[in-house]
Motif scaffolding. Structure first.
Motif, PDB file in Angstrom:
ATOM      1  N   ARG A   2       7.772  -8.025   5.332  1.00 23.84           N
ATOM      2  CA  ARG A   2       7.959  -7.300   6.574  1.00 23.84           C
ATOM      3  C   ARG A   2       7.460  -5.860   6.448  1.00 23.84           C
ATOM      4  NH1 ARG A   2      14.052  -8.943   7.365  1.00 23.84           N
ATOM      5  NH2 ARG A   2      13.995  -7.656   9.229  1.00 23.84           N
ATOM      6  N   ALA A   3       7.130  -5.292   7.599  1.00 21.22           N
ATOM      7  CA  ALA A   3       6.567  -3.936   7.626  1.00 21.22           C
ATOM      8  C   ALA A   3       7.523  -2.931   6.990  1.00 21.22           C
ATOM      9  CB  ALA A   3       6.238  -3.533   9.058  1.00 21.22           C
ATOM     10  N   ASN A   4       8.803  -3.048   7.254  1.00 21.13           N
ATOM     11  CA  ASN A   4       9.776  -2.108   6.681  1.00 21.13           C
ATOM     12  C   ASN A   4       9.806  -2.193   5.159  1.00 21.13           C
ATOM     13  OD1 ASN A   4      10.451  -1.211   9.202  1.00 21.13           O
ATOM     14  ND2 ASN A   4      12.376  -2.334   9.329  1.00 21.13           N
ATOM     15  N   GLU A   8       8.832   0.822   2.546  1.00 21.96           N
ATOM     16  CA  GLU A   8       9.768   1.237   1.498  1.00 21.96           C
ATOM     17  C   GLU A   8       9.099   1.184   0.126  1.00 21.96           C
ATOM     18  OE1 GLU A   8      12.860   2.901  -0.307  1.00 21.96           O
ATOM     19  OE2 GLU A   8      12.588   2.754   1.860  1.00 21.96           O
ATOM     20  N   GLN A   9       8.292   0.177  -0.109  1.00 18.70           N
ATOM     21  CA  GLN A   9       7.580   0.082  -1.387  1.00 18.70           C
ATOM     22  C   GLN A   9       6.556   1.194  -1.531  1.00 18.70           C
ATOM     23  OE1 GLN A   9       6.126  -3.928  -1.830  1.00 18.70           O
ATOM     24  NE2 GLN A   9       8.167  -4.703  -2.306  1.00 18.70           N
ATOM     25  N   ILE A  10       5.908   1.578  -0.437  1.00 13.01           N
ATOM     26  CA  ILE A  10       4.976   2.714  -0.482  1.00 13.01           C
ATOM     27  C   ILE A  10       5.729   3.980  -0.865  1.00 13.01           C
ATOM     28  CG2 ILE A  10       3.539   4.255   0.933  1.00 13.01           C
ATOM     29  CD1 ILE A  10       2.598   1.731   2.447  1.00 13.01           C
ATOM     30  N   ARG A  11       6.890   4.191  -0.268  1.00 13.92           N
ATOM     31  CA  ARG A  11       7.690   5.385  -0.576  1.00 13.92           C
ATOM     32  C   ARG A  11       8.121   5.397  -2.041  1.00 13.92           C
ATOM     33  NH1 ARG A  11      10.574   3.719   4.411  1.00 13.92           N
ATOM     34  NH2 ARG A  11       9.306   4.577   6.084  1.00 13.92           N
ATOM     35  N   GLU A  12       8.531   4.237  -2.551  1.00 15.81           N
ATOM     36  CA  GLU A  12       8.927   4.149  -3.963  1.00 15.81           C
ATOM     37  C   GLU A  12       7.744   4.423  -4.874  1.00 15.81           C
ATOM     38  OE1 GLU A  12      10.896   0.438  -4.798  1.00 15.81           O
ATOM     39  OE2 GLU A  12      12.352   0.750  -3.196  1.00 15.81           O
ATOM     40  N   ALA A  13       6.581   3.871  -4.529  1.00 17.93           N
ATOM     41  CA  ALA A  13       5.370   4.121  -5.330  1.00 17.93           C
ATOM     42  C   ALA A  13       5.007   5.603  -5.285  1.00 17.93           C
ATOM     43  CB  ALA A  13       4.211   3.260  -4.818  1.00 17.93           C
ATOM     44  N   ASN A  14       5.134   6.229  -4.113  1.00 13.63           N
ATOM     45  CA  ASN A  14       4.851   7.662  -3.988  1.00 13.63           C
ATOM     46  C   ASN A  14       5.751   8.483  -4.908  1.00 13.63           C
ATOM     47  OD1 ASN A  14       2.849   7.353  -2.059  1.00 13.63           O
ATOM     48  ND2 ASN A  14       4.192   7.774  -0.327  1.00 13.63           N
ATOM     49  N   LEU A  15       7.039   8.170  -4.893  1.00 14.54           N
ATOM     50  CA  LEU A  15       7.982   8.919  -5.731  1.00 14.54           C
ATOM     51  C   LEU A  15       7.644   8.728  -7.209  1.00 14.54           C
ATOM     52  CD1 LEU A  15      10.448  10.721  -5.996  1.00 14.54           C
ATOM     53  CD2 LEU A  15      11.872   8.658  -5.890  1.00 14.54           C
ATOM     54  N   SER A  16       7.387   7.503  -7.618  1.00 15.56           N
ATOM     55  CA  SER A  16       7.036   7.235  -9.014  1.00 15.56           C
ATOM     56  C   SER A  16       5.769   7.975  -9.410  1.00 15.56           C
ATOM     57  CB  SER A  16       6.841   5.732  -9.243  1.00 15.56           C
ATOM     58  OG  SER A  16       8.045   5.049  -9.071  1.00 15.56           O
ATOM     59  N   ASP A  61       4.820   7.648   4.713  1.00 20.03           N
ATOM     60  CA  ASP A  61       4.389   6.259   4.809  1.00 20.03           C
ATOM     61  C   ASP A  61       2.963   6.071   4.294  1.00 20.03           C
ATOM     62  OD1 ASP A  61       6.816   5.735   5.979  1.00 20.03           O
ATOM     63  OD2 ASP A  61       6.045   5.696   8.024  1.00 20.03           O
ATOM     64  N   LEU A  62       2.312   7.158   3.941  1.00 20.47           N
ATOM     65  CA  LEU A  62       0.944   7.096   3.424  1.00 20.47           C
ATOM     66  C   LEU A  62       0.960   7.145   1.903  1.00 20.47           C
ATOM     67  CD1 LEU A  62      -0.705   9.678   5.843  1.00 20.47           C
ATOM     68  CD2 LEU A  62      -0.858   7.188   5.961  1.00 20.47           C
ATOM     69  N   PRO A  63       0.254   6.238   1.246  1.00 19.39           N
ATOM     70  CA  PRO A  63       0.215   6.261  -0.224  1.00 19.39           C
ATOM     71  C   PRO A  63      -0.369   7.575  -0.752  1.00 19.39           C
ATOM     72  CG  PRO A  63      -0.644   4.187   0.604  1.00 19.39           C
ATOM     73  CD  PRO A  63      -0.477   5.099   1.790  1.00 19.39           C
ATOM     74  N   MET A  64       0.280   8.145  -1.778  1.00 20.85           N
ATOM     75  CA  MET A  64      -0.174   9.398  -2.391  1.00 20.85           C
ATOM     76  C   MET A  64      -1.319   9.163  -3.381  1.00 20.85           C
ATOM     77  SD  MET A  64       1.724  12.003  -1.397  1.00 20.85           S
ATOM     78  CE  MET A  64       2.174  11.509   0.239  1.00 20.85           C
ATOM     79  N   CYS A  65      -1.468   7.949  -3.851  1.00 19.22           N
ATOM     80  CA  CYS A  65      -2.536   7.654  -4.804  1.00 19.22           C
ATOM     81  C   CYS A  65      -3.361   6.489  -4.273  1.00 19.22           C
ATOM     82  CB  CYS A  65      -1.964   7.327  -6.182  1.00 19.22           C
ATOM     83  SG  CYS A  65      -0.873   5.908  -6.195  1.00 19.22           S
ATOM     84  N   SER A  66      -4.524   6.309  -4.863  1.00 23.43           N
ATOM     85  CA  SER A  66      -5.397   5.210  -4.451  1.00 23.43           C
ATOM     86  C   SER A  66      -6.039   4.586  -5.684  1.00 23.43           C
ATOM     87  CB  SER A  66      -6.473   5.717  -3.493  1.00 23.43           C
ATOM     88  OG  SER A  66      -7.301   6.657  -4.143  1.00 23.43           O
ATOM     89  N   LEU A  67      -6.606   3.408  -5.500  1.00 24.21           N
ATOM     90  CA  LEU A  67      -7.314   2.758  -6.598  1.00 24.21           C
ATOM     91  C   LEU A  67      -8.576   3.552  -6.905  1.00 24.21           C
ATOM     92  CD1 LEU A  67      -7.033  -0.974  -5.522  1.00 24.21           C
ATOM     93  CD2 LEU A  67      -5.751   0.188  -7.307  1.00 24.21           C
TER      94      LEU A  67
END
Length: 105
Positions: A2-4, A8-16, A61-67
């Motif tokens: 789901r979108a939510n 949430e996973q994007i936010r967790e990845a950003n924090l990490s 909601d936007l990823p802080m890093c990219s491939l």
């Protein structure tokens, strides 16, 4: 998924990512710049972020890093699990280091 859950996973990845980046920069700024693929000014900005600022940025909601691997050869080398895995890994690192220098120049 789901979108939510994705947000949430994007936010967790950003924090990490932000916490790891700050730690790497504080431990060895020159190495962090190369490994993270950022310039020195960005490294300074990340290093100076307060905990509150990190949390606020990570909530985006936007990823802080990219491939960073855009070269299919680098993907092939990085995913090679053959007997010369260490050599493939070093070759991939050399290619990426060269790209990092070219991008920042």
């Amino acid at each position: 998924m789901r979108a939510n859950e994705i947000l949430e996973q994007i936010r967790e990845a950003n924090l990490s990512y932000l916490l790891l980046a700050k730690q790497m920069i504080n431990d060895d700024k020159a190495e962090a710049v190369i490994r993270l693929g950022i310039d020195e000014q960005t490294a300074e900005l990340l290093s100076d972020l307060t905990t509150a600022q990190v949390l606020k940025m990570a909530a985006s909601d936007l990823p802080m890093c990219s491939l960073r691997f855009t070269d299919p050869q680098v993907w092939k080398l990085a995913s090679d699990h053959g007997k010369d895995r260490n050599i493939s890994g070093m070759h991939a690192a050399i290619l990426m280091a060269g790209r990092s220098v070219n991008i920042q120049a």
